[in-house]
Design a protein around this motif. Structure first.
Motif, PDB file in Angstrom:
ATOM      1  N   SER A   1       0.824  -1.209   0.000  1.00  0.00           N
ATOM      2  CA  SER A   1       0.000   0.000   0.000  1.00  0.00           C
ATOM      3  C   SER A   1       0.856   1.255   0.000  1.00  0.00           C
ATOM      4  O   SER A   1       0.573   2.220  -0.727  1.00  0.00           O
TER       5      SER A   1
ATOM      6  N   GLU B   1      -4.397   3.369   6.417  1.00  0.00           N
ATOM      7  CA  GLU B   1      -5.307   2.370   5.853  1.00  0.00           C
ATOM      8  C   GLU B   1      -5.155   1.004   6.516  1.00  0.00           C
ATOM      9  O   GLU B   1      -6.145   0.328   6.797  1.00  0.00           O
TER      10      GLU B   1
ATOM     11  N   THR C   1      -8.033  -0.997   8.565  1.00  0.00           N
ATOM     12  CA  THR C   1      -8.432  -2.320   8.070  1.00  0.00           C
ATOM     13  C   THR C   1      -8.271  -3.385   9.133  1.00  0.00           C
ATOM     14  O   THR C   1      -9.107  -4.300   9.254  1.00  0.00           O
TER      15      THR C   1
ATOM     16  N   ILE D   1      -5.562  -4.549   0.654  1.00  0.00           N
ATOM     17  CA  ILE D   1      -6.588  -3.919   1.491  1.00  0.00           C
ATOM     18  C   ILE D   1      -8.017  -4.177   1.001  1.00  0.00           C
ATOM     19  O   ILE D   1      -8.872  -4.582   1.801  1.00  0.00           O
TER      20      ILE D   1
ATOM     21  N   ILE E   1     -10.871  -6.081   3.328  1.00  0.00           N
ATOM     22  CA  ILE E   1     -12.144  -5.452   3.696  1.00  0.00           C
ATOM     23  C   ILE E   1     -13.310  -6.305   3.208  1.00  0.00           C
ATOM     24  O   ILE E   1     -14.296  -6.516   3.931  1.00  0.00           O
TER      25      ILE E   1
ATOM     26  N   LYS F   1     -18.702  -2.654   7.798  1.00  0.00           N
ATOM     27  CA  LYS F   1     -17.468  -2.217   7.148  1.00  0.00           C
ATOM     28  C   LYS F   1     -17.689  -1.050   6.189  1.00  0.00           C
ATOM     29  O   LYS F   1     -16.805  -0.709   5.402  1.00  0.00           O
TER      30      LYS F   1
ATOM     31  N   ASN G   1     -15.124   1.686   6.681  1.00  0.00           N
ATOM     32  CA  ASN G   1     -13.818   1.380   6.081  1.00  0.00           C
ATOM     33  C   ASN G   1     -13.842   1.578   4.570  1.00  0.00           C
ATOM     34  O   ASN G   1     -12.880   2.090   3.984  1.00  0.00           O
ATOM     35  N   GLU G   2     -14.944   1.156   3.934  1.00  0.00           N
ATOM     36  CA  GLU G   2     -15.063   1.341   2.490  1.00  0.00           C
ATOM     37  C   GLU G   2     -15.083   2.822   2.137  1.00  0.00           C
ATOM     38  O   GLU G   2     -14.450   3.252   1.163  1.00  0.00           O
TER      39      GLU G   2
ATOM     40  N   LEU H   1     -11.555   4.294   2.640  1.00  0.00           N
ATOM     41  CA  LEU H   1     -10.677   3.882   1.549  1.00  0.00           C
ATOM     42  C   LEU H   1     -10.952   4.715   0.303  1.00  0.00           C
ATOM     43  O   LEU H   1     -10.028   5.183  -0.371  1.00  0.00           O
TER      44      LEU H   1
END
Length: 312
Positions: free
Chosen positions: A105, A159, A163, A181, A185, A192, A195-196, A199
């Motif tokens: 990443s 990130e 995650t 990643i 996820i 989640k 998190n999405e 990102l």
């Protein structure tokens, strides 16, 4: 303690191409050859740029960084991939997965930013030629690259930290051949959406905004090239930018398709195909794109090869 063990397994099973076992041996051979070519090509560009004084300019300073990033990017996943393809053991430890996804990443985000820096360098060279040495001096170049690396590292830490907060509920199978990643996820259970969203938001700054700056730079470069009266001058100006444009489109296309859509909407085999392209194929193509379309690099490379043979 039991909940922690269930949420974060000691190891992951990388499914990869186990659904198609007949593909594993051909893929092992092909990826090994491609990886070897990527290493040799990028190391050659780094050596040529460092050893030839005529290439000690901002353009080749950035190109050296790109080659180093390509080496890091492909090395962060290919050895593990080759091990899994060549053996019946398809696992990676949880710690190994965390380290892999962090490096991948970080390097990937840094490369997105570097491509934007390289387009800015071409913009200044063509649109502001009289101020080029003043704007793109050594101190400014080192500062820009330092900011680029710090931004990439910050993205990686941010990130991966977010995650890792997601529970996996004992799930230890990743439908991929390395840890990434969006796949982590997608595999996670529970809520989640945050998190999405994070990102997607972060990737707007790491992917979308640099891409917009690249396109704006080349729009200005295109207008400047059209104003050049000499056809030879237009050809030379376009030649200095065409290699970079090819690399930008090859790299950003797959990255956008993977990182600017919600991980939950990613299809089953999409991560594998996209990752093979931007993490294995592109680092191999970059040295050839820059050497085949650049007379300075080709000349320096041939001089380096001749000097090696003469010394022997």
């Amino acid at each position: 303690m039991v909940m922690i063990n269930e949420s974060h397994p000691e190891e992951f099973i990388l499914v990869g191409f186990t659904d198609h076992p007949w593909l594993e041996l051909p893929l092992f051979v092909i990826i090994f050859i491609i990886y070897s070519m990527a290493m040799m090509g990028n190391i050659a560009i780094i050596l040529v740029s460092m050893l030839d004084p005529s290439l000690h300019s901002p353009m080749y300073f950035f190109l050296t960084n790109l080659s180093f990033l390509d080496i890091c990017l492909t090395t962060s996943i290919v050895p593990q991939m080759l091990f899994n393809l060549g053996s019946s053991n398809k696992t990676i430890s949880y710690v190994g997965c965390v380290i892999q996804v962090y490096f991948f990443s970080t390097v990937g985000a840094t490369e997105c930013l570097l491509l934007a820096l390289m387009s800015f360098d071409r913009y200044v060279a063509i649109c502001r030629p009289l101020h080029y040495n003043l704007i793109m001096n050594q101190r400014i170049c080192i500062l820009l690259v330092s900011i680029m690396w710090m931004s990439g590292i910050t993205y990686g830490v941010f990130e991966i930290t977010l995650t890792l907060q997601l529970p996996l509920c004992g799930i230890n199978k990743l439908n991929h051949f390395f840890c990434e990643i969006p796949v982590l996820i997608k595999t996670a259970c529970g809520e989640k959406e945050a998190n999405e969203l994070s990102l997607s938001v972060v990737c707007i700054f790491i992917v979308a905004i640099p891409l917009c700056l690249i396109l704006a730079s080349y729009a200005s470069i295109g207008r400047a090239i059209l104003k050049i009266k000499s056809s030879e001058g237009r050809k030379k100006a376009f030649g200095t930018c065409s290699s970079h444009l090819i690399v930008v489109f090859l790299f950003y296309g797959p990255v956008i398709s993977m990182y600017l859509q919600p991980p939950s909407s990613i299809s089953r085999d999409q991560p594998k195909l996209m990752a093979l392209f931007y993490a294995v194929v592109i680092p191999t193509l970059n040295p050839f794109i820059y050497t085949l379309r650049n007379k300075d690099v080709k000349g320096s490379l041939s001089k380096l090869v001749r000097s090696v043979f003469i010394s022997k």
